[in-house]
Write a protein that holds these residues in place. Structure first.
Motif, PDB file in Angstrom:
ATOM      1  N   ASN A   9     -41.203 -57.261  16.058  1.00 33.19           N
ATOM      2  CA  ASN A   9     -40.242 -56.753  17.035  1.00 33.19           C
ATOM      3  C   ASN A   9     -41.008 -56.220  18.240  1.00 33.19           C
ATOM      4  O   ASN A   9     -42.208 -55.963  18.146  1.00 33.19           O
ATOM      5  N   SER A  45     -44.726 -55.691  12.213  1.00 37.42           N
ATOM      6  CA  SER A  45     -43.382 -56.250  12.275  1.00 37.42           C
ATOM      7  C   SER A  45     -43.215 -56.970  13.618  1.00 37.42           C
ATOM      8  O   SER A  45     -43.763 -56.544  14.634  1.00 37.42           O
ATOM      9  N   LYS A  54     -46.367 -57.096  21.774  1.00 37.02           N
ATOM     10  CA  LYS A  54     -45.353 -56.164  21.264  1.00 37.02           C
ATOM     11  C   LYS A  54     -45.148 -54.944  22.145  1.00 37.02           C
ATOM     12  O   LYS A  54     -44.189 -54.212  21.983  1.00 37.02           O
TER      13      LYS A  54
HETATM   14 MG    MG Z   1     -43.314 -51.948  12.838  1.00 39.20          MG
END
Ligand code: MG
Ligand code: TXA
Length: 343
Positions: free
Chosen positions: A147, A145, A58
């Motif tokens: 992303n 998350s 990430k």
């Molecule tokens: Mg996040």
């Protein structure tokens, strides 16, 4: 890295479709999967090396801790020795669902999961695919998350593919996320429980079960100079599209924004406000003013869409700071890097 993509279908049992992904998790690999809030990027929460891979994939700052996801209440004891009585009541009321609670971390849980903090964040998601995957993997699953760090959280499989293709072992693509914003994060470290991140389980809902709950001031404003973040996620500019986002509070948004709109400058507002703007103006509509659920479900999708459509500046009409509106406000004020105009 080659990324295997599994697209879920209703025609086959979930377990059969998720066996490969569960094996990948057990072997220390990374798997992105749908939850009811946003897509998560999972790894075995008890495997230090696997957890570290999440940070690398990430581009996540090493000091920002992860949430461990479980499917049965008793699994919480793999992560902490003690569960506050208030947390037990909240688990009964809101798990499985979009609530994360913070406990004291067990010594044998990798410190990397919590970025070195002596606490651990735990959530029990309600999405059937998330539940099946965690249960088949047989371990708590760490999942931020899905992303790239700093980008808006992904609310559909397409956005996960955009950000993580080639960076993770497997992506499980399911339906679009119904809640659309990340879980409420609640800490019990002080006398009164504190909301570190507002979400779809609102302050009002929590208070009905356990009485007074405090909202951390960083939920709606930036940290003060030199102030230590109770939750490291508070520190970072977050959820940001490429476009320059400006949050606008107070009455008269339509009048304020009307003359500013053009090919590069758009507005993001409620349905009722959009009706006051000239037809064909560049406007992203969240939902009706009173429909907080849909404001939450759409906010991240709209933040991604504005870049795709080439806007470089977007004025956003601020939602109410109550109920789920508060959570939407929290995401937008971060996307705006705390640039707020008050009318
Ligand atoms: Mg996040
Ligand atoms: O809905 C969600 O919570 C999603 C889905 C995938 O479950 N996950 C998610 O994770 O939003 P992430 O990593 O994007 O956000 C976790 C937030 C961060 O703001 C982090 O700083 C905070 O929770 N957090 C995690 N562990 C913490 C801890 N021990 N103490 C304080 N804050 C913590």
């Amino acid at each position: 890295m080659e990324t295997h993509v599994t697209t879920l279908t209703d025609r086959l049992p979930l377990e059969a479709q998720l066996r490969r992904a569960a094996n990948t998790l057990r072997q220390g690999g990374l798997v992105a999967f749908p939850t009811e809030t946003v897509y998560g990027l999972g790894a075995n929460a008890l495997d230090k090396m696997a957890v570290l891979k999440i940070f690398a994939a990430k581009g996540r700052p090493a000091d920002n801790p992860l949430i461990a996801h479980i499917t049965d209440f008793d699994e919480v004891y793999q992560l902490t020795e003690q569960v506050d009585e208030r947390a037990k009541k909240l688990a009964k009321a809101f798990w499985p669902g979009p609530l994360t609670m913070i406990f004291t971390r067990r010594k044998d849980v990798p410190a990397e999961l919590s970025a070195g903090m002596d606490t651990v964040a735990v959530r029990m998601p309600s999405h059937p695919a998330a539940r099946a995957l965690i249960s088949l993997a047989g371990v708590p699953v760490a999942a931020p998350s899905a992303n790239l760090s700093g980008r808006p959280s992904p609310t559909c499989g397409r956005y996960v593919l955009e950000d993580l293709m080639g960076r993770v072992d497997e992506i499980v693509v399911g339906d679009d996320c119904k809640v659309g914003i990340e879980s409420t994060v609640l800490s019990f470290s002080g006398k009164e429980p504190v909301i570190l991140r507002p979400g779809a389980v609102t302050k009002e809902m929590l208070e009905q079960v356990i009485g007074p709950v405090r909202l951390h001031h960083a939920a709606t404003e930036s940290l003060k100079e030199g102030e230590q973040a109770a939750s490291p996620g508070m520190k970072y500019k977050h959820y940001a599209p490429e476009a320059h986002v400006i949050l606008v509070e107070g009455k008269g948004f339509a009048r304020f924004v009307k003359e500013k709109l053009n090919e590069t400058t758009a507005a993001m507002c409620f349905e009722e406000t959009a009706e006051k703007l000239p037809k064909n103006s560049p406007v992203f509509v969240y939902a009706s003013h009173s429909d907080e659920q849909n404001q939450g479900a759409k906010v991240f999708t709209l933040l991604r869409d504005m870049d795709k459509r080439g806007f470089t500046t977007v004025y956003c009409e601020a939602p109410e700071k109550t109920g789920v509106g508060l959570a939407v406000y929290n995401r937008l004020v971060r996307a705006a890097g705390f640039e707020v105009i008050t009318l």
